[in-house]
Design an enzyme around this catalytic site. Structure first.
Site, PDB file in Angstrom:
ATOM      1  N   ARG A 119      10.328  55.018 -10.097  1.00  0.00           N
ATOM      2  CA  ARG A 119      10.072  55.834  -8.911  1.00  0.00           C
ATOM      3  C   ARG A 119      10.999  57.048  -8.965  1.00  0.00           C
ATOM      4  O   ARG A 119      12.139  56.954  -9.411  1.00  0.00           O
ATOM      5  CB  ARG A 119      10.375  55.048  -7.630  1.00  0.00           C
ATOM      6  N   TYR A 138       3.561  55.983 -13.135  1.00  0.00           N
ATOM      7  CA  TYR A 138       4.361  54.760 -13.126  1.00  0.00           C
ATOM      8  C   TYR A 138       4.452  54.096 -11.753  1.00  0.00           C
ATOM      9  O   TYR A 138       4.676  54.764 -10.738  1.00  0.00           O
ATOM     10  CB  TYR A 138       5.787  55.051 -13.615  1.00  0.00           C
ATOM     11  N   GLY A 158       5.557  52.541  -8.503  1.00  0.00           N
ATOM     12  CA  GLY A 158       5.499  52.969  -7.108  1.00  0.00           C
ATOM     13  C   GLY A 158       5.000  54.386  -6.914  1.00  0.00           C
ATOM     14  O   GLY A 158       4.557  54.749  -5.827  1.00  0.00           O
ATOM     15  N   LYS A 161       4.730  50.924  -2.388  1.00  0.00           N
ATOM     16  CA  LYS A 161       5.823  51.534  -1.619  1.00  0.00           C
ATOM     17  C   LYS A 161       5.304  52.633  -0.688  1.00  0.00           C
ATOM     18  O   LYS A 161       5.784  52.779   0.434  1.00  0.00           O
ATOM     19  CB  LYS A 161       6.875  52.106  -2.562  1.00  0.00           C
ATOM     20  N   HIS A 167      10.965  45.728   3.317  1.00  0.00           N
ATOM     21  CA  HIS A 167      11.209  45.472   1.894  1.00  0.00           C
ATOM     22  C   HIS A 167      11.792  44.062   1.765  1.00  0.00           C
ATOM     23  O   HIS A 167      12.985  43.884   1.526  1.00  0.00           O
ATOM     24  CB  HIS A 167      12.200  46.527   1.385  1.00  0.00           C
ATOM     25  N   SER A 198      16.652  47.035  -4.175  1.00  0.00           N
ATOM     26  CA  SER A 198      16.063  46.849  -5.505  1.00  0.00           C
ATOM     27  C   SER A 198      17.110  46.301  -6.473  1.00  0.00           C
ATOM     28  O   SER A 198      18.270  46.712  -6.436  1.00  0.00           O
ATOM     29  CB  SER A 198      15.536  48.180  -6.050  1.00  0.00           C
ATOM     30  N   CYS A 220      18.459  43.417  -6.534  1.00  0.00           N
ATOM     31  CA  CYS A 220      19.475  42.552  -5.921  1.00  0.00           C
ATOM     32  C   CYS A 220      18.949  41.146  -5.662  1.00  0.00           C
ATOM     33  O   CYS A 220      19.531  40.405  -4.869  1.00  0.00           O
ATOM     34  CB  CYS A 220      20.000  43.183  -4.640  1.00  0.00           C
ATOM     35  N   GLY A 221      17.836  40.783  -6.293  1.00  0.00           N
ATOM     36  CA  GLY A 221      17.473  39.375  -6.313  1.00  0.00           C
ATOM     37  C   GLY A 221      16.361  38.902  -5.399  1.00  0.00           C
ATOM     38  O   GLY A 221      16.261  37.702  -5.140  1.00  0.00           O
ATOM     39  N   ASN A 228      13.966  36.842  -7.526  1.00  0.00           N
ATOM     40  CA  ASN A 228      14.657  35.585  -7.842  1.00  0.00           C
ATOM     41  C   ASN A 228      14.605  34.601  -6.683  1.00  0.00           C
ATOM     42  O   ASN A 228      14.252  33.435  -6.861  1.00  0.00           O
ATOM     43  CB  ASN A 228      16.122  35.862  -8.192  1.00  0.00           C
ATOM     44  N   ASP A 277       8.350  41.051  -2.369  1.00  0.00           N
ATOM     45  CA  ASP A 277       8.808  42.445  -2.245  1.00  0.00           C
ATOM     46  C   ASP A 277       8.560  43.077  -0.878  1.00  0.00           C
ATOM     47  O   ASP A 277       9.384  43.856  -0.428  1.00  0.00           O
ATOM     48  CB  ASP A 277       8.146  43.304  -3.330  1.00  0.00           C
ATOM     49  N   ASN A 323      14.081  49.224 -16.574  1.00  0.00           N
ATOM     50  CA  ASN A 323      13.140  49.110 -15.458  1.00  0.00           C
ATOM     51  C   ASN A 323      11.747  48.716 -15.944  1.00  0.00           C
ATOM     52  O   ASN A 323      10.746  49.019 -15.308  1.00  0.00           O
ATOM     53  CB  ASN A 323      13.078  50.429 -14.674  1.00  0.00           C
ATOM     54  N   SER A 324      11.663  48.032 -17.087  1.00  0.00           N
ATOM     55  CA  SER A 324      10.359  47.550 -17.535  1.00  0.00           C
ATOM     56  C   SER A 324       9.875  46.472 -16.577  1.00  0.00           C
ATOM     57  O   SER A 324      10.679  45.773 -15.953  1.00  0.00           O
ATOM     58  CB  SER A 324      10.453  47.017 -18.966  1.00  0.00           C
ATOM     59  N   ARG A 325       8.566  46.342 -16.457  1.00  0.00           N
ATOM     60  CA  ARG A 325       8.002  45.517 -15.375  1.00  0.00           C
ATOM     61  C   ARG A 325       6.852  44.660 -15.864  1.00  0.00           C
ATOM     62  O   ARG A 325       6.215  44.954 -16.874  1.00  0.00           O
ATOM     63  CB  ARG A 325       7.465  46.438 -14.271  1.00  0.00           C
ATOM     64  N   ASN A 351      21.676  28.942  -4.656  1.00  0.00           N
ATOM     65  CA  ASN A 351      21.558  29.620  -3.362  1.00  0.00           C
ATOM     66  C   ASN A 351      20.858  28.730  -2.337  1.00  0.00           C
ATOM     67  O   ASN A 351      20.932  28.977  -1.132  1.00  0.00           O
ATOM     68  CB  ASN A 351      20.834  30.964  -3.523  1.00  0.00           C
TER      69      ASN A 351
HETATM   70  P1  GTP Z   1      12.813  45.109  -6.797  1.00  0.00           P
HETATM   71  O1  GTP Z   1      11.685  44.294  -7.323  1.00  0.00           O
HETATM   72  O2  GTP Z   1      13.147  46.317  -7.638  1.00  0.00           O
HETATM   73  O3  GTP Z   1      12.693  45.474  -5.344  1.00  0.00           O
HETATM   74  O4  GTP Z   1      14.158  44.215  -6.918  1.00  0.00           O
HETATM   75  P2  GTP Z   1      14.423  42.661  -6.610  1.00  0.00           P
HETATM   76  O5  GTP Z   1      15.244  42.576  -5.358  1.00  0.00           O
HETATM   77  O6  GTP Z   1      13.217  41.840  -6.703  1.00  0.00           O
HETATM   78  O7  GTP Z   1      15.414  42.336  -7.791  1.00  0.00           O
HETATM   79  P3  GTP Z   1      15.368  41.184  -8.864  1.00  0.00           P
HETATM   80  O8  GTP Z   1      15.119  39.825  -8.277  1.00  0.00           O
HETATM   81  O9  GTP Z   1      14.487  41.619  -9.984  1.00  0.00           O
HETATM   82  O10 GTP Z   1      16.926  41.337  -9.265  1.00  0.00           O
HETATM   83  C1  GTP Z   1      17.348  40.744 -10.360  1.00  0.00           C
HETATM   84  C2  GTP Z   1      18.818  41.031 -10.573  1.00  0.00           C
HETATM   85  O11 GTP Z   1      19.606  40.323  -9.636  1.00  0.00           O
HETATM   86  C3  GTP Z   1      19.188  40.505 -11.939  1.00  0.00           C
HETATM   87  O12 GTP Z   1      20.218  41.296 -12.460  1.00  0.00           O
HETATM   88  C4  GTP Z   1      19.670  39.091 -11.606  1.00  0.00           C
HETATM   89  O13 GTP Z   1      20.489  38.585 -12.598  1.00  0.00           O
HETATM   90  C5  GTP Z   1      20.390  39.332 -10.308  1.00  0.00           C
HETATM   91  N1  GTP Z   1      20.453  38.126  -9.476  1.00  0.00           N
HETATM   92  C6  GTP Z   1      19.461  37.564  -8.754  1.00  0.00           C
HETATM   93  N2  GTP Z   1      19.891  36.466  -8.093  1.00  0.00           N
HETATM   94  C7  GTP Z   1      21.205  36.349  -8.386  1.00  0.00           C
HETATM   95  C8  GTP Z   1      22.232  35.424  -8.004  1.00  0.00           C
HETATM   96  O14 GTP Z   1      22.022  34.501  -7.222  1.00  0.00           O
HETATM   97  N3  GTP Z   1      23.480  35.638  -8.514  1.00  0.00           N
HETATM   98  C9  GTP Z   1      23.753  36.670  -9.362  1.00  0.00           C
HETATM   99  N4  GTP Z   1      24.983  36.810  -9.814  1.00  0.00           N
HETATM  100  N5  GTP Z   1      22.824  37.545  -9.753  1.00  0.00           N
HETATM  101  C10 GTP Z   1      21.560  37.398  -9.269  1.00  0.00           C
HETATM  102 MN    MN Z   2      11.231  42.266  -7.273  1.00  0.00          MN
HETATM  103 MN    MN Z   3      11.096  46.526  -4.323  1.00  0.00          MN
END
Ligand code: GTP
Ligand code: MN
Ligand code: MN
Length: 617
Positions: free
Chosen positions: A91, A230, A232, A239, A259, A281, A283-284, A287, A306, A396-398, A527
């Site tokens: 983006r 690309y 967004g 977005k 978000h 973005s 920040c997990g 995950n 998301d 930033n590959s997806r 977590n």
């Molecule tokens: P966008 O899709 O861009 O909006 O981002 P997102 O919030 O979905 O981010 P994503 O889950 O792809 O973030 C992954 C990053 O966060 C990687 O660097 C992971 O290793 C890190 N991460 C996720 N969960 C944890 C955690 O519990 N602990 C740590 N240390 N890192 C984490």
């Molecule tokens: Mn994501």
């Molecule tokens: Mn996002």
């Protein structure tokens, strides 16, 4: 019913029938499509019906044209790799504009442009921009078609890659046209890669333009995107519509476009809870959306990773849907040890962009496996070995994949009415200061917390407040109007909720580090231990420690069975340093002051109360 011949360019329709759907709403849609075609002058118009056959045809064509690489079906059936132009990989926030009538309605956190001026700038760019290409008309629904929280849009685009991505990320098809025909409101989105083809000119693998504009018109609910193919910038449903434009619609209609990921957590007794969480973005979110709890007996079902749309229900609860239908996730760092659910989701039917290619026709990226393969083709198509000294996949590959393919997707993930939210989490990447989890005392305090979310741009120096990027509610790049008004809107939505049924608000931080630079908390599946505490708080089963910044767990209440976290690390995870927090409060004041008096008084009161508590601590 073909419209006035004089205004129409000469079109050869090669495929995609004009829809047979009839109804008053179709007249306006066709007139608009004609208008865009007259401006952009495509060689063909293709009304996208969302069928499997059509999707297969688009993919086949792109492979034939060298725009996609078909992956080895033995490893990755129905999957493709796209390589973008090296300049078109993310983006482009600096080229993203909010063109509201009044500058103050865009606010200091957005790039504002005067609507008439920016129209005068971009209209000549769109003139003839689709020459030699097909213009696709893609009707899509965010949320289940016809659902009470759903909204419709139409994207015209000259990118087949965008069409196939929208097909995964949203609900596309003729049933959406029926809604439009029946008079449903729809948002207009126009996208051109800005690379017209002269007769006989060969196309390139990833057409785009150095000049880029991603322009939102919140007063007329339109998006115009030029020059980028690309993510967004090109999948305008995501977005641009589901966050920036939808946040404006939500402001006017009394709901929230956020978000946020969305999950259902099921405890060992079988009780289900719904959690929405906003993290910036990378920040997990993806995950946590696919969490596999490490505490026995707990389960998590994925609802979204998301975006969430949240609306107060008649029952006084906050109801949420995931308006999307797929995941557009960051590939690097997605592996067996971090997000096995995502890895399993990607077994096939996935479009990868800018990851590395293996000699056997499968894909690879940093973090998929511990050891890289000996030999790869990198995201730019160049030979790569572990000694190359550069990443094989772009950071930033997806991956783009249907939500239904997730092995732990909730059965009712696309329920039209959504799910009632029990807890809202705000988080960011903070090496210092912010505890593992802290509970807000009430909704207003929670809104104050959300308005203060920030994430480290780079690793902060230990023990001091580092340089932070403020990212309130993780919405900094995505709020379509003045962020101070947005804070006020959050307060207003809270007033629509029954006090005992409003979601409880928490701030979490998985990223706190020790003085030695190592993460203090194991994170990922563990977590679930924080979520367990959050749910026991909601049930009133555990007490909390009052601190100046909110309520903290008694350390005995955190379930740490089976993991090694030392008492010293635990103490540090929950340490609240009053002096450092007073400095955070100064930064908050500085930030609030950039809004020229528009920040709501209750948030200033929260700031004053926080300082008072910190000074007495
Ligand atoms: P966008 O899709 O861009 O909006 O981002 P997102 O919030 O979905 O981010 P994503 O889950 O792809 O973030 C992954 C990053 O966060 C990687 O660097 C992971 O290793 C890190 N991460 C996720 N969960 C944890 C955690 O519990 N602990 C740590 N240390 N890192 C984490
Ligand atoms: Mn994501
Ligand atoms: Mn996002």
């Amino acid at each position: 019913t073909e419209g006035s011949a004089a205004a129409r360019p000469t079109l050869t329709r090669t495929y995609g029938e004009l829809p047979t759907v009839q109804g008053e709403g179709m007249v306006a849609l066709r007139a608009w499509v004609d208008e865009i075609a007259a401006l952009t002058r495509p060689a063909r118009i293709h009304w996208v019906d969302g069928s499997r056959a059509e999707n297969d045809m688009l993919l086949r064509e792109m492979v034939d044209e060298g725009k996609l690489i078909k992956l080895n079906p033995e490893w990755r059936p129905g999957s493709y790799l796209a390589r973008s132009h090296p300049s078109d990989v993310a983006r482009t926030e600096a080229r993203t504009f909010i063109a509201s009538e009044r500058e103050e309605d865009a606010g200091p956190t957005n790039n504002w442009a005067a609507p008439e001026e920016i129209r005068a700038t971009i209209t000549p760019l769109f003139a003839g921009s689709m020459k030699g290409r097909t213009m696709y008309v893609v009707p899509f629904s965010m949320g289940p078609v016809g659902g009470p929280l759903s909204h419709i849009g139409v994207q015209v685009t000259d990118s087949a890659y965008a069409v196939t991505s929208i097909g995964i990320m949203t609900r596309v098809g003729t049933d959406v046209l029926r809604e439009i025909a029946g008079g449903a409101h729809w948002v207009k989105t126009v996208h051109s890669v800005g690379a017209p083809l002269q007769p006989g000119q060969a196309d390139v693998a990833w057409p785009c333009n150095d000049e880029k504009y991603i322009v939102h018109f919140p007063d007329t609910l339109e998006v115009w995107s030029y020059g980028s193919g690309y993510g967004g910038n090109a999948i305008l449903a995501k977005k641009c519509f589901a966050l920036r434009i939808a946040s404006v619609i939500g402001r006017d209609e009394g709901w929230l476009a956020e978000h946020m990921l969305l999950i259902r957590v099921i405890d060992p007794a079988g009780r289900a809870y719904h959690i929405a969480a906003a993290f910036p973005s990378a920040c997990g979110k993806t995950n946590l959306a696919m969490l596999r709890p490490t505490i026995p007996g707990w389960r998590v079902e994925t609802l979204g990773d998301d975006i969430a749309w949240l609306r107060p229900g008649e029952d006084g609860r906050l109801w949420a849907i995931n308006p999307e239908a797929g995941f557009f996730g960051v590939a690097p760092g997605t592996g067996q040890s971090t997000n096995v659910t995502a890895v399993e989701t990607l077994w096939g039917n996935t479009i990868f962009t800018n990851v590395a290619l293996r000699p056997d026709g499968d894909v690879w990226w940093e973090g998929l496996t511990d050891e890289p393969p000996a030999q790869l083709t990198d995201w730019e198509g160049k030979p790569w070995t572990p000694d190359s000294g550069r990443p094989a996949a772009h950071p930033n590959s997806r991956f783009t994949v249907a939500a239904a393919q997730c092995p732990q997707i909730a059965d009712d993930w696309d329920a039209p009415q959504g799910v009632p939210i029990d807890a809202i989490l705000f988080g960011g990447r903070r090496a210092t200061n912010v505890p593992l989890v802290v509970e807000a005392t009430d909704w207003t305090h929670g809104v104050f917390m959300g308005s203060n979310i920030s994430s480290e741009k780079t690793a902060a120096q230990e023990g001091t407040v580092g340089e932070l990027r403020r990212d309130p509610f993780a919405m900094l790049p995505f709020c379509g109007y003045n962020m101070a008004d947005y804070f006020g809107h959050w307060l207003k939505v809270g007033q629509q909720l029954r006090f005992d049924r409003a979601p409880r608000v928490f701030q979490v931080n998985w990223f706190r580090k020790g003085t030695d630079g190592r993460f203090l908390w194991p994170g990922f599946g563990d977590n679930s231990r924080v979520i367990d505490w959050i749910i026991r708080r909601i049930e009133g089963e555990v007490g909390a420690v009052e601190s100046p910044i909110g309520r903290l767990p008694h350390s005995a209440d955190l379930d740490l069975d089976g993991i090694e976290v030392s008492q010293a690390d635990l103490d540090e995870l929950f340490a609240v340093d009053a002096q450092l927090w007073l400095r955070e409060a100064d930064l908050t004041e500085e930030f609030y002051r950039t809004f020229d008096g528009r920040v709501p008084a209750p948030l200033w009161a929260e700031l004053a109360a926080l300082r008072y508590r910190l000074q007495r601590a």
